[in-house]
Design a protein around this motif. Sequence first.
Motif, PDB file in Angstrom:
ATOM      1  N   SER A 117      49.342 -41.089 -60.824  1.00 37.63           N
ATOM      2  CA  SER A 117      49.720 -40.299 -61.986  1.00 37.63           C
ATOM      3  C   SER A 117      51.005 -39.542 -61.659  1.00 37.63           C
ATOM      4  CB  SER A 117      48.612 -39.304 -62.327  1.00 37.63           C
ATOM      5  OG  SER A 117      48.500 -38.317 -61.299  1.00 37.63           O
ATOM      6  N   ARG A 118      51.710 -39.112 -62.703  1.00 37.97           N
ATOM      7  CA  ARG A 118      52.931 -38.333 -62.473  1.00 37.97           C
ATOM      8  C   ARG A 118      52.615 -37.079 -61.649  1.00 37.97           C
ATOM      9  NH1 ARG A 118      57.933 -38.049 -64.569  1.00 37.97           N
ATOM     10  NH2 ARG A 118      57.446 -39.583 -66.183  1.00 37.97           N
ATOM     11  N   GLU A 119      51.506 -36.425 -61.970  1.00 37.60           N
ATOM     12  CA  GLU A 119      51.149 -35.191 -61.267  1.00 37.60           C
ATOM     13  C   GLU A 119      50.929 -35.455 -59.777  1.00 37.60           C
ATOM     14  OE1 GLU A 119      48.100 -31.469 -61.968  1.00 37.60           O
ATOM     15  OE2 GLU A 119      47.345 -33.493 -62.308  1.00 37.60           O
ATOM     16  N   GLU A 122      54.259 -36.428 -58.052  1.00 33.01           N
ATOM     17  CA  GLU A 122      55.151 -35.274 -57.879  1.00 33.01           C
ATOM     18  C   GLU A 122      54.625 -34.334 -56.806  1.00 33.01           C
ATOM     19  OE1 GLU A 122      55.902 -33.488 -61.675  1.00 33.01           O
ATOM     20  OE2 GLU A 122      57.279 -35.094 -62.295  1.00 33.01           O
ATOM     21  N   GLU A 123      53.317 -34.176 -56.741  1.00 39.29           N
ATOM     22  CA  GLU A 123      52.736 -33.304 -55.715  1.00 39.29           C
ATOM     23  C   GLU A 123      53.047 -33.846 -54.319  1.00 39.29           C
ATOM     24  OE1 GLU A 123      48.361 -31.602 -54.283  1.00 39.29           O
ATOM     25  OE2 GLU A 123      48.560 -32.582 -56.244  1.00 39.29           O
ATOM     26  N   LYS A 124      52.886 -35.160 -54.151  1.00 41.29           N
ATOM     27  CA  LYS A 124      53.170 -35.777 -52.854  1.00 41.29           C
ATOM     28  C   LYS A 124      54.658 -35.684 -52.539  1.00 41.29           C
ATOM     29  CE  LYS A 124      52.308 -39.800 -50.042  1.00 41.29           C
ATOM     30  NZ  LYS A 124      51.646 -38.930 -49.059  1.00 41.29           N
ATOM     31  N   ALA A 125      55.509 -35.967 -53.539  1.00 40.40           N
ATOM     32  CA  ALA A 125      56.953 -35.923 -53.331  1.00 40.40           C
ATOM     33  C   ALA A 125      57.407 -34.526 -52.923  1.00 40.40           C
ATOM     34  CB  ALA A 125      57.677 -36.371 -54.601  1.00 40.40           C
ATOM     35  N   MET A 126      56.886 -33.512 -53.572  1.00 36.79           N
ATOM     36  CA  MET A 126      57.297 -32.143 -53.253  1.00 36.79           C
ATOM     37  C   MET A 126      56.842 -31.749 -51.846  1.00 36.79           C
ATOM     38  SD  MET A 126      59.197 -31.055 -55.633  1.00 36.79           S
ATOM     39  CE  MET A 126      59.338 -29.377 -54.983  1.00 36.79           C
ATOM     40  N   ALA A 127      55.672 -32.200 -51.445  1.00 34.67           N
ATOM     41  CA  ALA A 127      55.202 -31.906 -50.086  1.00 34.67           C
ATOM     42  C   ALA A 127      56.116 -32.546 -49.046  1.00 34.67           C
ATOM     43  CB  ALA A 127      53.764 -32.398 -49.913  1.00 34.67           C
ATOM     44  N   LEU A 128      56.545 -33.776 -49.322  1.00 37.39           N
ATOM     45  CA  LEU A 128      57.433 -34.468 -48.386  1.00 37.39           C
ATOM     46  C   LEU A 128      58.835 -33.863 -48.408  1.00 37.39           C
ATOM     47  CD1 LEU A 128      56.238 -38.133 -48.971  1.00 37.39           C
ATOM     48  CD2 LEU A 128      56.066 -36.852 -46.831  1.00 37.39           C
ATOM     49  N   LEU A 129      59.299 -33.462 -49.577  1.00 34.59           N
ATOM     50  CA  LEU A 129      60.606 -32.790 -49.659  1.00 34.59           C
ATOM     51  C   LEU A 129      60.598 -31.502 -48.842  1.00 34.59           C
ATOM     52  CD1 LEU A 129      61.674 -33.201 -53.398  1.00 34.59           C
ATOM     53  CD2 LEU A 129      62.836 -34.147 -51.393  1.00 34.59           C
ATOM     54  N   LYS A 130      59.494 -30.785 -48.904  1.00 33.88           N
ATOM     55  CA  LYS A 130      59.393 -29.558 -48.124  1.00 33.88           C
ATOM     56  C   LYS A 130      59.446 -29.868 -46.635  1.00 33.88           C
ATOM     57  CE  LYS A 130      56.839 -25.231 -47.911  1.00 33.88           C
ATOM     58  NZ  LYS A 130      55.760 -24.409 -48.495  1.00 33.88           N
ATOM     59  N   ARG A 131      58.825 -30.964 -46.258  1.00 33.97           N
ATOM     60  CA  ARG A 131      58.802 -31.367 -44.851  1.00 33.97           C
ATOM     61  C   ARG A 131      60.211 -31.646 -44.316  1.00 33.97           C
ATOM     62  NH1 ARG A 131      55.281 -36.577 -42.796  1.00 33.97           N
ATOM     63  NH2 ARG A 131      56.139 -36.725 -40.696  1.00 33.97           N
ATOM     64  N   VAL A 132      61.093 -32.190 -45.163  1.00 35.25           N
ATOM     65  CA  VAL A 132      62.457 -32.484 -44.704  1.00 35.25           C
ATOM     66  C   VAL A 132      63.439 -31.385 -45.102  1.00 35.25           C
ATOM     67  CG1 VAL A 132      62.044 -34.970 -44.732  1.00 35.25           C
ATOM     68  CG2 VAL A 132      63.077 -33.889 -46.743  1.00 35.25           C
ATOM     69  N   GLY A 133      62.896 -30.267 -45.621  1.00 40.08           N
ATOM     70  CA  GLY A 133      63.730 -29.112 -45.923  1.00 40.08           C
ATOM     71  C   GLY A 133      64.584 -29.240 -47.164  1.00 40.08           C
ATOM     72  N   LEU A 134      64.130 -30.049 -48.131  1.00 40.79           N
ATOM     73  CA  LEU A 134      64.931 -30.272 -49.339  1.00 40.79           C
ATOM     74  C   LEU A 134      64.136 -30.042 -50.620  1.00 40.79           C
ATOM     75  CD1 LEU A 134      66.954 -33.452 -48.260  1.00 40.79           C
ATOM     76  CD2 LEU A 134      67.842 -31.137 -48.571  1.00 40.79           C
ATOM     77  N   ASP A 135      63.072 -29.249 -50.547  1.00 35.81           N
ATOM     78  CA  ASP A 135      62.278 -29.030 -51.750  1.00 35.81           C
ATOM     79  C   ASP A 135      63.054 -28.270 -52.824  1.00 35.81           C
ATOM     80  OD1 ASP A 135      61.998 -27.138 -49.608  1.00 35.81           O
ATOM     81  OD2 ASP A 135      60.528 -26.044 -50.787  1.00 35.81           O
TER      82      ASP A 135
END
Length: 248
Positions: A117-119, A122-135
């Motif tokens: 689902s989009r939700e 997006e939740e997974k993408a934001m967690a990974l973005l935070k991990r690489v410092g680009l959230d």
Amino acid sequence: MTTKGDVLIQVKDLHKHFGTTVHALNGITEEIHRGEVVVVIGPSGSGKSTFLRSLNLLEVPTSGQVIVEGEDITDPKVNINYHRQKMGMVFQHFNLFPHMTVLRNLTLAPMKLRGLSREAAEEKAMALLKRVGLDDRAGAYPSQLSGGQKQRIAITRALCMEPQVMLFDEPTSALDPEMVGEVLDVMKELARDGMTMVVVTHEMGFAREVASRILFMSEGQILEQGTPDEFFRNPKDPRLQSFLSKVL
């Protein structure tokens, strides 16, 4: 230590010819084990990228087999797209969709191919973005990012598919020197977390620090391989000795 049961990818007698004169791969037989970081080095034109791209059939071999989790993906009857979903690919040039935001670049494939689902995507993408410092860049477009940020996003996009192996094709060679470190830091963290990785690179420091095993290719063949310590301390093949004398 790895055991036979840990083999993720087997390559058997792989050949790749371009026309009648260029033999990019000349009978490569190799295994990639789960959790390994295999770094592939060698001079330009040695077949490194062709070998890497053959692992997910972006380059279709002229002959030989690529066996992923026991299934020969060179068999025309195999659903290659299913297997490609297990293999994250990061290119020299980032290949982000320029008309989509960072978040949309990251969620498109998980939603379309994995049915998230989009939700959830997006939740997974934001967690990974935070991990690489680009959230904080989720709403930005690729044109608003530096080269190093684009490559970190490209790595994150691959991770969103939860791959079993990450394939890196000279991921830092298109970057300005000051941006190389931020990309290598993300790759080092992936290695520490146990991600299986095959990396074609000219970054000898990365190879020395992170690789479980280094392969040296020349003229479409693997001429020598070993742990970083034995590889750099005691190279045996004359062509490897010559190569290292120029790059170290």
